[in-house]
Design an enzyme around this catalytic site. Structure first.
Site, PDB file in Angstrom:
ATOM      1  N   GLY A  17       0.862  -1.178   0.000  1.00 30.26           N
ATOM      2  CA  GLY A  17       0.000   0.000   0.000  1.00 30.26           C
ATOM      3  C   GLY A  17       0.891   1.217   0.000  1.00 30.26           C
ATOM      4  O   GLY A  17       1.830   1.282  -0.793  1.00 30.26           O
ATOM      5  N   GLU A  28       1.075 -12.141  -2.968  1.00 30.23           N
ATOM      6  CA  GLU A  28      -0.383 -12.282  -2.901  1.00 30.23           C
ATOM      7  C   GLU A  28      -1.053 -11.913  -4.227  1.00 30.23           C
ATOM      8  O   GLU A  28      -2.237 -12.197  -4.417  1.00 30.23           O
ATOM      9  CB  GLU A  28      -0.950 -11.436  -1.746  1.00 30.23           C
ATOM     10  CG  GLU A  28      -1.072  -9.947  -1.991  1.00 30.23           C
ATOM     11  CD  GLU A  28       0.255  -9.185  -1.949  1.00 30.23           C
ATOM     12  OE1 GLU A  28       1.311  -9.824  -1.846  1.00 30.23           O
ATOM     13  OE2 GLU A  28       0.221  -7.950  -2.056  1.00 30.23           O
ATOM     14  N   HIS A  73       5.074  -8.688  -4.416  1.00 32.46           N
ATOM     15  CA  HIS A  73       3.732  -9.001  -3.915  1.00 32.46           C
ATOM     16  C   HIS A  73       3.358 -10.454  -4.227  1.00 32.46           C
ATOM     17  O   HIS A  73       2.696 -10.703  -5.240  1.00 32.46           O
ATOM     18  CB  HIS A  73       2.696  -8.111  -4.619  1.00 32.46           C
ATOM     19  CG  HIS A  73       2.716  -6.697  -4.197  1.00 32.46           C
ATOM     20  ND1 HIS A  73       1.929  -6.200  -3.188  1.00 32.46           N
ATOM     21  CD2 HIS A  73       3.426  -5.648  -4.663  1.00 32.46           C
ATOM     22  CE1 HIS A  73       2.144  -4.902  -3.048  1.00 32.46           C
ATOM     23  NE2 HIS A  73       3.046  -4.545  -3.930  1.00 32.46           N
ATOM     24  N   CYS A 105       6.158  -5.317   0.431  1.00 30.66           N
ATOM     25  CA  CYS A 105       6.278  -4.003  -0.212  1.00 30.66           C
ATOM     26  C   CYS A 105       6.181  -2.872   0.823  1.00 30.66           C
ATOM     27  O   CYS A 105       7.129  -2.679   1.576  1.00 30.66           O
ATOM     28  CB  CYS A 105       5.246  -3.897  -1.328  1.00 30.66           C
ATOM     29  SG  CYS A 105       5.693  -2.666  -2.544  1.00 30.66           S
TER      30      CYS A 105
END
Ligand code: GLN
Length: 196
Positions: A52, A175, A173, A84
């Site tokens: 984010g 995910e 990332h 991140c």
């Protein structure tokens, strides 16, 4: 196969937290969101700090009175996985910025790939376990690790994943890809700790 009667808490103030929930669901692991300090009263075995915007998340951690409790839990050994912006939250040093949780002995360079060409996908080895897809979005990388931290992945010579005891950080990332091996690695870290 490991048993997965684990519960993972995911910091859900901002950013890519839903994708972590989906990855954990595929691994049959239960999870819940941390949005306010009362959520910390629920028991959990590990914590995910998602991608984010680290400056926004860092500020919200203070405003919502989560900062000190989460930092203390990590320092007490709670397994934590930062992706991140989550890596930036964990970094003990951030080049040209003040650290946030600062629990991990790594130095992070924010937006290390530049702002314009900052998003790309590549493949590289993760921790000697095989080549996996790595998606980078305005990502940091790690410019230094202490002798207490282990380098798990490099892309173009730059460190993009590291572990220090109970703490795991990736600049990319996992995910956002179909590959679940980094989440599985984190679950194994938790189970190592629980069986120690
Ligand atoms: N550039 C963001 C930061 O500095 C990180 C980007 C991300 O998490 N995808 O916090």
């Amino acid at each position: 196969m490991c048993k997965h009667n684990l519960t993972i808490a995911i910091l859900a103030l901002q950013g890519a937290f839903r994708e972590h929930q989906q990855a954990l669901e595929k691994l049959n692991v239960s999870c819940f969101e941390i949005r306010q300090s009362s959520d910390l009263t629920r028991p959990f075995d590990g914590l995910i700090l998602p991608g984010g915007e680290s400056t926004v998340m860092g500020k919200l951690l203070w405003e919502l009175n989560l900062f000190n409790s989460l930092k203390a839990k990590i320092e007490e050994g709670l397994p934590v996985f930062g992706t991140c912006a989550g890596l930036i939250l964990l970094a003990g040093k951030i080049e040209s910025a003040v650290p946030h949780l600062g629990t991990m002995e790594i130095t992070a360079r924010r937006n290390a790939y530049g702002r314009q060409l900052g998003s790309f996908q590549t493949h590289a080895d993760f921790g000697g376990n095989g080549i996996i897809p790595m998606i980078f979005i305005r990502a940091p990388y790690i410019t230094a690790v202490s002798e207490n931290a282990e380098i798990l992945a490099r892309v173009d010579g730059n460190i993009v994943a590291a572990r220090q005891k109970n703490q795991l950080a990736t600049a990319f990332h996992p995910e956002l890809s179909e590959d679940l091996s980094v989440h599985q690695y984190f679950l194994n870290m938790i189970q190592e700790r629980e069986s120690a």
